[in-house]
Design an enzyme around this catalytic site. Sequence first.
Site, short mmCIF file in Angstrom:
data_model
loop_
_atom_site.label_atom_id
_atom_site.label_comp_id
_atom_site.label_asym_id
_atom_site.label_seq_id
_atom_site.Cartn_x
_atom_site.Cartn_y
_atom_site.Cartn_z
N ASP A 139 45.90 -62.72 -69.52
CA ASP A 139 46.15 -61.29 -69.45
C ASP A 139 47.56 -61.04 -69.98
OD1 ASP A 139 46.01 -58.54 -68.58
OD2 ASP A 139 47.13 -59.14 -66.79
N ASP A 163 49.87 -57.52 -69.44
CA ASP A 163 50.73 -56.79 -68.50
C ASP A 163 50.61 -57.36 -67.09
OD1 ASP A 163 51.89 -54.21 -69.92
OD2 ASP A 163 49.85 -54.49 -70.65
N ASP A 192 46.66 -60.72 -63.19
CA ASP A 192 47.29 -60.20 -61.98
C ASP A 192 46.52 -59.08 -61.28
OD1 ASP A 192 47.99 -58.41 -64.24
OD2 ASP A 192 49.15 -57.34 -62.72
#
Length: 250
Positions: free
Chosen positions: A21, A23, A197
């Site tokens: 991922d 961000d 996240d």
Amino acid sequence: MPDLPPPPPLHISAQTALFLDFDGTLVDIADHPDDVVVARSLPGLIEILSHRLEGKLALVSGRSLDALEAMLGPIDVAMAGSHGGEFRPAGRREGHPLADPLPNAVVEELSSFAEANGGMLVEPKPFSVAVHYRRHPDAKAGLLDCAASIAENRGLKMKHGKQVVELVMPGSDKGSAVSKFMERQEFSGTVPLFVGDDVTDEDAFTAVTRFGGEGVLVGPMRQTAARWRLPDVGAVHDWLSSALGGEARK
């Protein structure tokens, strides 16, 4: 809930595939998506890892492919953008869609609500639209109701991430992107790891387990399908760099 242990050292081998991922995983989240700070070493680190993994590395982000390239430069790695709506194998400059384009009317409806409720940031993408309420926390409940209504009426999926609500076209999710990559020859037979996240990464955590892999959660502990956890973006960089030894510092 019990905490998750840190992942074992990243092992570079012909059997390893790595999905990352962006961000909250490779860069810290900022109040405005354009304000994120990309470490100078990050593009090179990603390219070296991809080379060492013989192309079995892909970025899988909610950002569009154009936005990722604006942040990272024209790095030659596989990417999926817009939560999997856009798909581009390594060595290609053009992506191809995994979903239909988002109707303009959806952007207009959400933009009208955002403007009437404090001027929240609206981020249109080719296959989704995100509304960021970080600066307008009081608008959260109304935004969720509005987005849920639009999603139901138009057959869309709603994703609620870190102070952002997003409407996406069917077929546009990170789990679908991971599965698409795993169908390709260069990823075939590998054990995939996904590092992410947000709750929008849970589709990908679930997808990698179907291929015998595991997920690595980044940030505070929460309910998750991941097996391991790293505390923050800095820890992710350290974990990735440690797999390369001195080469990561070049």
